[in-house]
Design a protein around this motif. Structure first.
Motif, PDB file in Angstrom:
ATOM      1  N   LEU A   1      -0.574 -13.950  53.900  1.00 39.63           N
ATOM      2  CA  LEU A   1      -0.914 -14.936  52.872  1.00 39.63           C
ATOM      3  C   LEU A   1      -2.322 -14.706  52.325  1.00 39.63           C
ATOM      4  O   LEU A   1      -2.580 -14.955  51.147  1.00 39.63           O
ATOM      5  CB  LEU A   1      -0.772 -16.354  53.431  1.00 39.63           C
ATOM      6  CG  LEU A   1       0.632 -16.678  53.955  1.00 39.63           C
ATOM      7  CD1 LEU A   1       0.702 -18.127  54.417  1.00 39.63           C
ATOM      8  CD2 LEU A   1       1.707 -16.386  52.906  1.00 39.63           C
ATOM      9  N   VAL A   2      -3.209 -14.206  53.165  1.00 39.62           N
ATOM     10  CA  VAL A   2      -4.566 -13.891  52.692  1.00 39.62           C
ATOM     11  C   VAL A   2      -4.520 -12.721  51.709  1.00 39.62           C
ATOM     12  O   VAL A   2      -5.154 -12.751  50.655  1.00 39.62           O
ATOM     13  CB  VAL A   2      -5.497 -13.591  53.884  1.00 39.62           C
ATOM     14  CG1 VAL A   2      -6.789 -12.916  53.417  1.00 39.62           C
ATOM     15  CG2 VAL A   2      -5.818 -14.872  54.632  1.00 39.62           C
ATOM     16  N   SER A   3      -3.731 -11.683  52.030  1.00 40.94           N
ATOM     17  CA  SER A   3      -3.605 -10.562  51.089  1.00 40.94           C
ATOM     18  C   SER A   3      -3.009 -11.045  49.769  1.00 40.94           C
ATOM     19  O   SER A   3      -3.357 -10.554  48.702  1.00 40.94           O
ATOM     20  CB  SER A   3      -2.705  -9.473  51.676  1.00 40.94           C
ATOM     21  OG  SER A   3      -3.347  -8.844  52.762  1.00 40.94           O
ATOM     22  N   PHE A   4      -2.111 -11.991  49.851  1.00 36.80           N
ATOM     23  CA  PHE A   4      -1.455 -12.499  48.651  1.00 36.80           C
ATOM     24  C   PHE A   4      -2.363 -13.422  47.844  1.00 36.80           C
ATOM     25  O   PHE A   4      -2.517 -13.261  46.636  1.00 36.80           O
ATOM     26  CB  PHE A   4      -0.175 -13.235  49.039  1.00 36.80           C
ATOM     27  CG  PHE A   4       0.567 -13.855  47.889  1.00 36.80           C
ATOM     28  CD1 PHE A   4       1.273 -13.069  46.996  1.00 36.80           C
ATOM     29  CD2 PHE A   4       0.570 -15.228  47.706  1.00 36.80           C
ATOM     30  CE1 PHE A   4       1.962 -13.634  45.927  1.00 36.80           C
ATOM     31  CE2 PHE A   4       1.257 -15.807  46.644  1.00 36.80           C
ATOM     32  CZ  PHE A   4       1.956 -15.004  45.751  1.00 36.80           C
ATOM     33  N   ALA A   5      -2.977 -14.406  48.523  1.00 33.35           N
ATOM     34  CA  ALA A   5      -3.639 -15.485  47.781  1.00 33.35           C
ATOM     35  C   ALA A   5      -5.157 -15.337  47.693  1.00 33.35           C
ATOM     36  O   ALA A   5      -5.773 -15.997  46.871  1.00 33.35           O
ATOM     37  CB  ALA A   5      -3.306 -16.847  48.406  1.00 33.35           C
ATOM     38  N   ASN A   6      -5.760 -14.489  48.549  1.00 36.78           N
ATOM     39  CA  ASN A   6      -7.206 -14.255  48.480  1.00 36.78           C
ATOM     40  C   ASN A   6      -7.995 -15.574  48.387  1.00 36.78           C
ATOM     41  O   ASN A   6      -8.724 -15.811  47.441  1.00 36.78           O
ATOM     42  CB  ASN A   6      -7.503 -13.340  47.279  1.00 36.78           C
ATOM     43  CG  ASN A   6      -8.963 -12.903  47.158  1.00 36.78           C
ATOM     44  OD1 ASN A   6      -9.402 -12.539  46.084  1.00 36.78           O
ATOM     45  ND2 ASN A   6      -9.718 -12.944  48.220  1.00 36.78           N
ATOM     46  N   PRO A   7      -7.805 -16.454  49.411  1.00 35.65           N
ATOM     47  CA  PRO A   7      -8.518 -17.746  49.397  1.00 35.65           C
ATOM     48  C   PRO A   7      -9.953 -17.583  49.886  1.00 35.65           C
ATOM     49  O   PRO A   7     -10.329 -16.508  50.361  1.00 35.65           O
ATOM     50  CB  PRO A   7      -7.721 -18.578  50.405  1.00 35.65           C
ATOM     51  CG  PRO A   7      -7.229 -17.566  51.404  1.00 35.65           C
ATOM     52  CD  PRO A   7      -6.969 -16.284  50.614  1.00 35.65           C
ATOM     53  N   SER A   8     -10.764 -18.655  49.799  1.00 34.02           N
ATOM     54  CA  SER A   8     -12.137 -18.522  50.303  1.00 34.02           C
ATOM     55  C   SER A   8     -12.320 -19.185  51.662  1.00 34.02           C
ATOM     56  O   SER A   8     -13.410 -19.112  52.225  1.00 34.02           O
ATOM     57  CB  SER A   8     -13.159 -19.043  49.295  1.00 34.02           C
ATOM     58  OG  SER A   8     -12.883 -20.359  48.936  1.00 34.02           O
ATOM     59  N   MET A   9     -11.259 -19.812  52.188  1.00 35.36           N
ATOM     60  CA  MET A   9     -11.362 -20.426  53.524  1.00 35.36           C
ATOM     61  C   MET A   9      -9.962 -20.715  54.060  1.00 35.36           C
ATOM     62  O   MET A   9      -9.040 -20.985  53.284  1.00 35.36           O
ATOM     63  CB  MET A   9     -12.155 -21.745  53.437  1.00 35.36           C
ATOM     64  CG  MET A   9     -12.322 -22.468  54.758  1.00 35.36           C
ATOM     65  SD  MET A   9     -13.189 -24.058  54.580  1.00 35.36           S
ATOM     66  CE  MET A   9     -14.889 -23.520  54.493  1.00 35.36           C
ATOM     67  N   ILE A  10      -9.814 -20.636  55.389  1.00 28.88           N
ATOM     68  CA  ILE A  10      -8.584 -21.108  56.034  1.00 28.88           C
ATOM     69  C   ILE A  10      -8.981 -22.184  57.039  1.00 28.88           C
ATOM     70  O   ILE A  10      -9.876 -21.964  57.858  1.00 28.88           O
ATOM     71  CB  ILE A  10      -7.849 -19.969  56.761  1.00 28.88           C
ATOM     72  CG1 ILE A  10      -7.312 -18.957  55.747  1.00 28.88           C
ATOM     73  CG2 ILE A  10      -6.702 -20.513  57.612  1.00 28.88           C
ATOM     74  CD1 ILE A  10      -6.592 -17.789  56.395  1.00 28.88           C
ATOM     75  N   VAL A  11      -8.325 -23.340  56.940  1.00 29.42           N
ATOM     76  CA  VAL A  11      -8.591 -24.440  57.866  1.00 29.42           C
ATOM     77  C   VAL A  11      -7.347 -24.632  58.732  1.00 29.42           C
ATOM     78  O   VAL A  11      -6.237 -24.727  58.210  1.00 29.42           O
ATOM     79  CB  VAL A  11      -8.889 -25.751  57.106  1.00 29.42           C
ATOM     80  CG1 VAL A  11      -9.238 -26.859  58.084  1.00 29.42           C
ATOM     81  CG2 VAL A  11      -9.992 -25.547  56.080  1.00 29.42           C
ATOM     82  N   ILE A  12      -7.542 -24.680  60.057  1.00 26.73           N
ATOM     83  CA  ILE A  12      -6.433 -24.884  60.989  1.00 26.73           C
ATOM     84  C   ILE A  12      -6.478 -26.324  61.490  1.00 26.73           C
ATOM     85  O   ILE A  12      -7.490 -26.748  62.053  1.00 26.73           O
ATOM     86  CB  ILE A  12      -6.538 -23.926  62.200  1.00 26.73           C
ATOM     87  CG1 ILE A  12      -6.734 -22.464  61.750  1.00 26.73           C
ATOM     88  CG2 ILE A  12      -5.331 -24.090  63.124  1.00 26.73           C
ATOM     89  CD1 ILE A  12      -5.529 -21.822  61.149  1.00 26.73           C
TER      90      ILE A  12
END
Lengths: 394, 394
Positions: B323-334
């Motif tokens: 999903l990071v390769s796809f969406a290139n977000p600036s943060m992931i929150v768990i």
């Protein structure tokens, strides 16, 4: 719900005339929901700026006849699509109809100086050929991540020498007009939405399968580029931990298993192993094998060729199933050179996506081939160029 | 670039006062780039509508002293977070500070009549307790896909009886105010952006790992819900074709391999097989095992507990890398219940994401635990409710 999409009236007027041709003032006002004084003021301003022109009288709607306006017939846009191994150029009028088109092989790895010089030579040729006197904007797509804001490629893996090269600035200076730089898959998605199968679709994925694999993400009516400009770079998603080593250094990436290069490699192995009469025959007649040989072999019913395509489709389908569950788009468009593998590939991708994604997300999800094929990129580059020219006119 | 984000001035004023407290008219005008006459007219209108109130004099800025305005202290919002097995409710003031809060177990499968009746009873109790006289809006999150436009759950897999149940309409009628319905993970993402670790971050993924697994997608400053309202439903992404059968009927789904239910199942198997002294001891002392037992065992250094968490983190990390390769977000929150597994889980997720995603996409990508924990959902529901009330005030 936090956002109102409120493009300025002049942009809406210009885009409508670009996309639909001459329209009467009365109809423009109705369609864009602008009051008559507001519309007339905007139109007058755009005529004065040379962006739109009078185009005769409209058919009567009962009352006083309204005059037609159209996008200025003098506007010219240059659209450039740089691939890993090709340059495509179109010069278009204001309605994005091509007035000149050139396509030639070129290796992106020869670096920005050589490639951009050749782009400028081809554009000079277009001028000599009478396609334009001056350009109103240039749009260019490159095969790698781009900082859209800065107009430069960013850490592009297959483009040595291009990292942060000032592509936008140099093109703008050379041609004395605004320029805009984007990723090649993004411009293909924009092109397909403008004039292809995704016409007017707000939420779709454009999957390019060519030398590499990438995905243009069109969400809520606009391209989503990610925070670093690399959204949609799905070629290096790992699909098989025990798969072959990829050019990126990881193992089992999607494009190490299925792409133009991977398919040529697998076809060669199959021909040499005696698994495929069709491929062996083609190899004997030439130096190597390509995706087209596999497509032709499959069309003749060669079992190994069909198997190679289906295995590739299964890999791509597995990744797309994940992306469909994540993004819940309303369409998937498959383009790029390997789209020539056609319905065998498509059938396998569909089968995996429909089986593995959420039923709610696939209940009404077409998975289709690109309609524009090789022209998707230049079409999108022309759309971007014209949007840029229109915005700078405000 | 096709879109201007142009929220109406009254929305920008109301949100700023909600989020930051009393502000002078002069500062409001500066910060929102509104002309003084425009600002004063808007403020006057919002005071008359009872949405904002005078709040005394501001400190001098040199010239004439400006008067403060604040969000009306009379506003009240109800925020409801329905989980698979719980009801959380807060009643807040206009600044979204909780005035009353209730949390109790409840099985979503008992159906909408029973659950919504209990929601209304808890809200009545809040009124009796003095938290409000009348509500200005209600926001509610439910654990399944939602048609945001229609205000109804759509084909929610774990919510029998809720499909297209008119949740928004019934709540709006019961409380005589606007209501808004969203997916539970979306409201958690909105909450985390309002008051948690993703404060003011425009592009991030909120991953909830609890009974199931879901992802709130926050792109370009707003929640992306997908065309059918099921974007982010990542729990049924296949991660192991030979994995266990999932409740959805497919095999090897992410949440069949790692979720509250899967972890309890694996913990029980480990305890029975004699692989884990810590889990065997806990099983002997109670009827079953839960994720908390695994977390406690891991904290004591039990090797099997640590292994279970790390294997789960590896699974989640693999999906997130895609999903990071796809969406290139600036943060992931768990977030979600299993976020209590803490840093062992986080370390494993980070390790996989950083190793497998594109380097360009992870160069500056924090992967962090939710700060709001159990309060993320109700916080986001209150934000949605207030936004709805503000929009309807126009």
């Amino acid at each position: 719900m936090h956002v109102l999409f409120a493009d300025a009236p002049h942009l809406r007027i210009l885009r409508l005339l670009r996309d639909e041709g001459p329209v009467s003032r009365a109809e423009l006002g109705d369609r864009l929901e602008l009051t008559r004084p507001r519309l007339l003021a905007e139109v007058e301003r755009l005529v004065a700026a040379g962006l739109i022109a009078e185009a005769g009288m409209a058919a009567s709607r009962g009352g006083r006849r309204s005059t037609l306006v159209e996008i200025s017939p003098r506007l010219r846009f240059a659209a450039v699509d740089l691939g890993a191994s090709s340059i495509d150029i179109e010069v278009t009028n204001g309605r994005l109809e091509p007035l000149a088109a050139y396509r030639e092989p070129a290796d992106i790895r020869t670096g920005p100086k050589v490639i951009l010089q050749r782009v400028n030579e081809l554009l000079s040729k277009a001028r000599t050929d009478g396609a334009y006197e001056r350009l109103d904007a240039v749009g260019i797509g490159v095969p790698g991540p781009v900082s859209f804001r800065d107009g430069v490629p960013v850490s592009p893996p297959i483009m040595p020498g291009w990292d942060r090269y000032p592509v936008r600035e140099l093109l703008a200076r050379e041609h004395g007009c605004p320029a805009v730089v984007d990723n090649d898959v993004n411009i293909m998605a924009i092109g397909e939405r403008h004039g292809g199968v995704a016409h007017s679709v707000d939420d779709f994925l454009f999957v390019k399968i060519g030398t590499g694999i990438g995905c243009g993400i069109h969400l809520a009516g606009t391209v989503y580029r990610g925070v670093d400009g690399c959204a949609g770079d799905i070629g290096h998603i790992q699909v098989d931990a025990s798969g072959p080593v990829c050019s990126c250094g990881n193992t089992g990436c999607l494009e190490a298993l299925f792409s133009g290069a991977a398919l040529a490699r697998d076809a060669l192995a199959a021909a040499r192993a005696g698994d495929s009469p069709a491929l062996a025959e083609r190899l004997a007649a030439s130096d190597g094998l390509s995706a087209k040989d596999v497509a032709d072999g499959a069309a003749e019913g060669d079992v190994t060729c069909i198997r190679l395509i289906r295995e590739g489709g299964r890999r791509v389908g597995g990744v797309l199933a994940t992306l469909v569950s994540f993004a819940n788009p309303s369409m998937i468009v498959i383009g790029g050179g390997l789209a020539q593998l056609g319905h065998v590939l498509l059938a396998e991708i569909r089968s995996v996506v429909y089986r593995r994604s959420l039923p709610l997300a696939t209940g009404n999800l077409p998975v289709v081939l690109s309609e524009l094929e090789g022209r998707a990129g230049v079409t999108g580059a022309a759309v971007l160029a014209s949007d840029m020219a229109f915005e700078q006119a405000s």
